[in-house]
Design a protein around this motif. Structure first.
Motif, PDB file in Angstrom:
ATOM      1  N   PRO A   1     -10.721   3.989   8.097  1.00 24.93           N
ATOM      2  CA  PRO A   1     -11.648   3.068   8.771  1.00 24.93           C
ATOM      3  C   PRO A   1     -11.354   2.928  10.265  1.00 24.93           C
ATOM      4  CG  PRO A   1     -10.790   2.070   6.764  1.00 24.93           C
ATOM      5  CD  PRO A   1     -10.035   3.342   6.953  1.00 24.93           C
TER       6      PRO A   1
ATOM      7  N   ALA B   1       0.832  -1.208   0.000  1.00 24.66           N
ATOM      8  CA  ALA B   1       0.000   0.000   0.000  1.00 24.66           C
ATOM      9  C   ALA B   1       0.866   1.256   0.000  1.00 24.66           C
ATOM     10  CB  ALA B   1      -0.925   0.004   1.216  1.00 24.66           C
TER      11      ALA B   1
ATOM     12  N   ARG C   1      -6.494   5.599   3.095  1.00 26.30           N
ATOM     13  CA  ARG C   1      -7.858   5.314   2.643  1.00 26.30           C
ATOM     14  C   ARG C   1      -8.385   3.976   3.185  1.00 26.30           C
ATOM     15  NH1 ARG C   1     -11.725   3.487   1.762  1.00 26.30           N
ATOM     16  NH2 ARG C   1     -13.098   3.257  -0.033  1.00 26.30           N
ATOM     17  N   PHE C   2      -7.532   2.958   3.210  1.00 23.02           N
ATOM     18  CA  PHE C   2      -8.008   1.612   3.555  1.00 23.02           C
ATOM     19  C   PHE C   2      -7.772   1.240   5.012  1.00 23.02           C
ATOM     20  CE2 PHE C   2      -6.963   0.827  -1.106  1.00 23.02           C
ATOM     21  CZ  PHE C   2      -8.291   1.000  -1.506  1.00 23.02           C
ATOM     22  N   VAL C   3      -6.880   1.956   5.694  1.00 19.36           N
ATOM     23  CA  VAL C   3      -6.541   1.543   7.058  1.00 19.36           C
ATOM     24  C   VAL C   3      -6.777   2.657   8.084  1.00 19.36           C
ATOM     25  CG1 VAL C   3      -4.765   0.597   8.565  1.00 19.36           C
ATOM     26  CG2 VAL C   3      -4.856  -0.093   6.165  1.00 19.36           C
TER      27      VAL C   3
ATOM     28  N   GLN D   1      -3.122   4.853  -0.057  1.00 14.95           N
ATOM     29  CA  GLN D   1      -3.868   3.621   0.192  1.00 14.95           C
ATOM     30  C   GLN D   1      -3.878   3.255   1.676  1.00 14.95           C
ATOM     31  OE1 GLN D   1      -1.643   1.388  -2.676  1.00 14.95           O
ATOM     32  NE2 GLN D   1      -3.322   1.367  -4.167  1.00 14.95           N
TER      33      GLN D   1
END
Lengths: 274, 263
Positions: free
Chosen positions: B182, B170, B177-179, B174
């Motif tokens: 959230p 990542a 955005r992904f970790v 990324q």
């Protein structure tokens, strides 16, 4: 059947890296440490650590907590930079984390907001793969680790053992050169742990992945490892190496009672306690 | 716990949550009927209900009740959405970048302990007594609450999950955005509920500034004429709006951060 548990003398600082076992001996090492040192906050954690790991080899890093075994793993993963010497993977110096080196964490470290399939295909998503391809790989990897039917579950709906299977599948999906496992099964019950250990060996045989496996359990190291590094005193760069010789396939449950296994376990036990 | 047990548990929760306000209401009606307090101080629920019906049909001070409600809701929603968006954005940036954190630390932490109501005189001076002052006051309070919550949310992200993402290739965006995002969501959802409560409080206070419509205006106006039942009815409407939005946000939160508390 020869018992090949032979403790070697501690490696002298600056000595040539150890050669991997026969099958790996001719091939260039996948992973190499050359006089690697690491200090944190002015405290020396290790110095002059050298070793080489051949392709497809499974090396168990064994030692009590605080001995520096996780530090070695973190340097291979690229989470930490050596303060001395060089760490090399596939002929290139390690400068940071990358998908060629996958990490299976002790507490799985899954993404709770993603389904099992999304967790497994995360590396593909980062690389910009299409949704259909991600799904296909996720299903393939789920099948490989025995999670078929759980692709759309969330991690919190799974047991501890199944979560670690997701952790394994997630790393395998990235097709890494090296798999780094940081006491991944230490929080699991004995039955789950043993079946996952057998799973690791099967996966290694199928993928040919090189594995560095950190553990504090002698049994685990002896059952899994082609070689065991017993990390007694990394502050002076010294560790013992043991070759493991067990019948193939290694995953056979009988290997846990094999004389050569028991003898090796005893040797290491005495060596650790001295 | 079996499914039927869960359903029974849930039913009991709803039952108690519904009965408790009804019990308070009954006690109140009883106290008023026994004449324990003067009707000017504590009118009976029935009189408040009658005033509410009067406002609902005839309006208040020549303006329909729904116009009052609408004016208040418009102010609060514009300020809330804008304040939350900017606050979350700044909080996330502060959580991710030491430099931006250093940049915003003193201004925001100096501002935060000041009760927004203490800023009313300044806001009147700068922006007048019109809509701008009211909306900005709510906006500012929401922004500060959301900034703190979003920043704290970023900290909730575990080192292992960051490392896991990096080791799977990542990039910085990324990972965020992904970790990181959230991981911050549970705290952001909680912040949104807190901020809504505060936004409604500041709304009423800001409407005391002046103007001729809004629930805060209605309450102030009614109280200066000792129309206690109308004051109560206005307060009840605000309370119900607060209850409804909080339940809505809590429900949305459970759906969005479905993993919270289940790890």
């Amino acid at each position: 059947m020869t018992v090949a548990a032979r403790p070697l003398s501690p490696l002298e600082p600056g000595a040539a890296p150890l050669q991997a076992k026969a099958k790996a001996a001719d091939a260039p090492p996948v992973l190499k440490f050359e006089k690697v040192g690491f200090a944190y906050d002015g405290r020396t954690i290790m110095r002059d650590v050298s070793f080489a790991v051949g392709p497809g080899e499974l090396v168990a890093l064994l030692g009590p907590s605080g001995c520096g075994k996780t530090t070695i793993l973190n340097m291979v993963a690229g989470f930490l930079r050596p303060t001395d010497g060089v760490a090399v993977v596939d002929g290139r110096e390690i400068v940071g984390p990358g998908p060629d080196r996958g990490v299976v964490f002790q507490a799985a470290a899954l993404f709770d907001w993603m389904t099992v399939a999304e967790n497994i295909a995360f590396s593909l998503r980062c690389a910009g793969a299409r949704k259909s391809e991600r799904r296909a790989v996720a299903e393939e990897m789920a099948a490989l680790v025995g999670l078929t039917g759980f692709e759309d579950a969330y991690p919190y709906q799974l047991s501890g053992g199944m979560r670690q299977r997701v952790g394994l599948a997630r790393v395998l999906a990235a097709k890494p050169k090296v798999m780094l496992m940081d006491e991944p099964f230490s929080a699991l019950d004995v039955q789950t742990r043993e079946s996952l250990q057998e799973e690791v060996l099967r996966i290694r045989d199928r993928t040919g992945c090189t594995i560095l496996f950190v553990t504090h359990a002698i049994d685990e190291a002896a059952f899994l490892g082609d070689r065991i590094f017993l990390l007694n005193d990394l502050k002076s760069g010294a560790y013992d190496t043991f070759d493991v010789d067990l019948p193939t396939p290694r995953a056979l449950p009988e290997n846990r009672l094999h004389p050569s296994f028991l003898r090796l376990r005893e040797t290491i036990y005495r060596r650790m306690r001295h | 716990m079996s499914r039927t047990d869960e359903r029974r548990e849930r039913l009991r929760y709803v039952l108690v949550a519904t009965l408790s306000p009804l019990a308070i209401l009954a006690l109140w009606a009883f106290a008023a009927a026994r004449g324990w307090a003067s009707p000017i101080i504590l009118p009976p629920p029935s009189a408040i209900w009658a005033s509410f019906l009067d406002m609902a049909t005839n309006g208040y001070s020549g303006i329909s009740l729904w116009t009052h409600v609408g004016a208040s809701l418009a102010r609060v929603s514009v300020a809330y959405v804008a304040g939350a968006a900017l606050g979350v954005g700044l909080g996330l940036l502060r959580g991710r970048s030491r430099l931006i954190d250093a940049l915003l630390l003193a201004p925001s932490e100096l501002l935060r302990p000041i009760p927004p109501l203490g800023l009313i005189p300044l806001f009147i001076l700068w922006f007048g007594v019109g809509e701008t002052s009211k909306v900005l006051l709510i906006f500012l309070s929401v922004l500060l609450i959301m900034m703190v919550n979003a920043q704290a949310g970023v900290r909730a992200c575990s080192l292992d999950s960051l490392r896991a993402a990096q080791s799977m290739g990542a990039n910085r965006w990324q990972v965020f955005r992904f970790v990181v995002l959230p991981s911050a969501l549970p705290q952001i959802m909680t912040g949104l509920r807190v901020a809504m409560g505060t936004a409604l409080t500041i709304l009423v206070a800001s409407e005391l500034l002046g103007g001729d419509r809004g629930l805060g205006f209605l309450i102030l106006d009614a109280s200066s004429f000792f129309r206690t039942t109308y004051v109560f009815a206005g307060v009840a409407v605000i309370g119900l709006i607060g209850l409804a939005t909080d339940r809505g946000l809590a429900w949305a939160g459970r759906r969005i951060v479905h993993w919270e508390g289940r790890r």
